[in-house]
Scaffold this motif. Sequence first.
Motif, PDB file in Angstrom:
ATOM      1  N   ARG A  25     -34.823  -7.646 -23.015  1.00 24.92           N
ATOM      2  CA  ARG A  25     -35.221  -7.623 -21.607  1.00 24.92           C
ATOM      3  C   ARG A  25     -36.153  -6.450 -21.291  1.00 24.92           C
ATOM      4  O   ARG A  25     -37.211  -6.635 -20.712  1.00 24.92           O
ATOM      5  CB  ARG A  25     -33.984  -7.568 -20.718  1.00 24.92           C
ATOM      6  CG  ARG A  25     -34.170  -8.436 -19.502  1.00 24.92           C
ATOM      7  CD  ARG A  25     -32.882  -8.762 -18.832  1.00 24.92           C
ATOM      8  NE  ARG A  25     -32.339 -10.052 -19.191  1.00 24.92           N
ATOM      9  CZ  ARG A  25     -32.824 -11.210 -18.781  1.00 24.92           C
ATOM     10  NH1 ARG A  25     -33.878 -11.268 -18.019  1.00 24.92           N
ATOM     11  NH2 ARG A  25     -32.251 -12.332 -19.131  1.00 24.92           N
ATOM     12  N   ARG A  75     -32.256 -16.812 -22.663  1.00 25.88           N
ATOM     13  CA  ARG A  75     -33.582 -16.931 -22.049  1.00 25.88           C
ATOM     14  C   ARG A  75     -33.400 -17.454 -20.630  1.00 25.88           C
ATOM     15  O   ARG A  75     -32.660 -18.405 -20.406  1.00 25.88           O
ATOM     16  CB  ARG A  75     -34.466 -17.883 -22.834  1.00 25.88           C
ATOM     17  CG  ARG A  75     -34.840 -17.367 -24.182  1.00 25.88           C
ATOM     18  CD  ARG A  75     -35.944 -18.221 -24.803  1.00 25.88           C
ATOM     19  NE  ARG A  75     -36.067 -17.952 -26.209  1.00 25.88           N
ATOM     20  CZ  ARG A  75     -36.741 -16.911 -26.717  1.00 25.88           C
ATOM     21  NH1 ARG A  75     -37.337 -16.075 -25.912  1.00 25.88           N
ATOM     22  NH2 ARG A  75     -36.800 -16.740 -28.019  1.00 25.88           N
ATOM     23  N   ASP A  76     -34.086 -16.823 -19.697  1.00 29.57           N
ATOM     24  CA  ASP A  76     -33.988 -17.232 -18.299  1.00 29.57           C
ATOM     25  C   ASP A  76     -34.431 -18.679 -18.144  1.00 29.57           C
ATOM     26  O   ASP A  76     -35.399 -19.126 -18.750  1.00 29.57           O
ATOM     27  CB  ASP A  76     -34.862 -16.331 -17.422  1.00 29.57           C
ATOM     28  CG  ASP A  76     -34.356 -14.896 -17.376  1.00 29.57           C
ATOM     29  OD1 ASP A  76     -33.178 -14.663 -17.683  1.00 29.57           O
ATOM     30  OD2 ASP A  76     -35.160 -14.011 -17.023  1.00 29.57           O
ATOM     31  N   GLY A  77     -33.687 -19.401 -17.312  1.00 28.53           N
ATOM     32  CA  GLY A  77     -34.041 -20.772 -16.995  1.00 28.53           C
ATOM     33  C   GLY A  77     -33.613 -21.805 -18.018  1.00 28.53           C
ATOM     34  O   GLY A  77     -33.943 -22.977 -17.888  1.00 28.53           O
ATOM     35  N   ASN A  81     -28.757  -7.059 -19.061  1.00 24.60           N
ATOM     36  CA  ASN A  81     -28.315  -8.446 -19.034  1.00 24.60           C
ATOM     37  C   ASN A  81     -27.586  -8.774 -17.744  1.00 24.60           C
ATOM     38  O   ASN A  81     -27.872  -9.778 -17.095  1.00 24.60           O
ATOM     39  CB  ASN A  81     -27.409  -8.705 -20.245  1.00 24.60           C
ATOM     40  CG  ASN A  81     -26.888 -10.113 -20.288  1.00 24.60           C
ATOM     41  OD1 ASN A  81     -25.894 -10.419 -19.647  1.00 24.60           O
ATOM     42  ND2 ASN A  81     -27.556 -10.959 -21.048  1.00 24.60           N
ATOM     43  N   ALA A 141     -29.780  -8.761 -14.558  1.00 24.99           N
ATOM     44  CA  ALA A 141     -30.572  -9.985 -14.448  1.00 24.99           C
ATOM     45  C   ALA A 141     -29.707 -11.137 -13.940  1.00 24.99           C
ATOM     46  O   ALA A 141     -30.139 -11.919 -13.096  1.00 24.99           O
ATOM     47  CB  ALA A 141     -31.187 -10.338 -15.798  1.00 24.99           C
ATOM     48  N   GLY A 142     -28.483 -11.237 -14.439  1.00 26.56           N
ATOM     49  CA  GLY A 142     -27.575 -12.280 -13.982  1.00 26.56           C
ATOM     50  C   GLY A 142     -27.225 -12.130 -12.515  1.00 26.56           C
ATOM     51  O   GLY A 142     -27.176 -13.110 -11.769  1.00 26.56           O
ATOM     52  N   LEU A 173     -30.192 -13.210 -10.346  1.00 31.44           N
ATOM     53  CA  LEU A 173     -30.288 -14.659 -10.285  1.00 31.44           C
ATOM     54  C   LEU A 173     -29.237 -15.225  -9.333  1.00 31.44           C
ATOM     55  O   LEU A 173     -29.537 -16.084  -8.499  1.00 31.44           O
ATOM     56  CB  LEU A 173     -30.124 -15.260 -11.672  1.00 31.44           C
ATOM     57  CG  LEU A 173     -30.197 -16.773 -11.778  1.00 31.44           C
ATOM     58  CD1 LEU A 173     -31.552 -17.292 -11.301  1.00 31.44           C
ATOM     59  CD2 LEU A 173     -29.919 -17.216 -13.208  1.00 31.44           C
TER      60      LEU A 173
END
Length: 95
Positions: free
Chosen positions: A39, A55-57, A72, A75-76, A79
């Motif tokens: 990341r 991987r995002d998405g 990590n 980022a979660g 989202l």
Amino acid sequence: MQVDRRYGTTTGQGYGTQHQALRRAWAPKVAAGAASCARCGRTIETGTPWDLGHRDGTGKREYSGPEHRSCNRQAGAQLRNLRALDPAPAPMTAW
């Protein structure tokens, strides 16, 4: 297998056999301080907590590699927060 009553089994959360095997494969490199965070790109220092990132998405179907635990999970959280701020539109009722 660890079970958290809030979330179910690790497999049910998307961290099953494939995830665990890939994490074990990365562990020696991370432990040696020879892995970079997928990341942020910085080195994951020896003894630092880390996660195997997705991987995002991709809905936990593809892995990006080792990530700092903080990178990590931040980022979660981002989202999750975006989804809470921009919920899917409610379906229209046909009269």
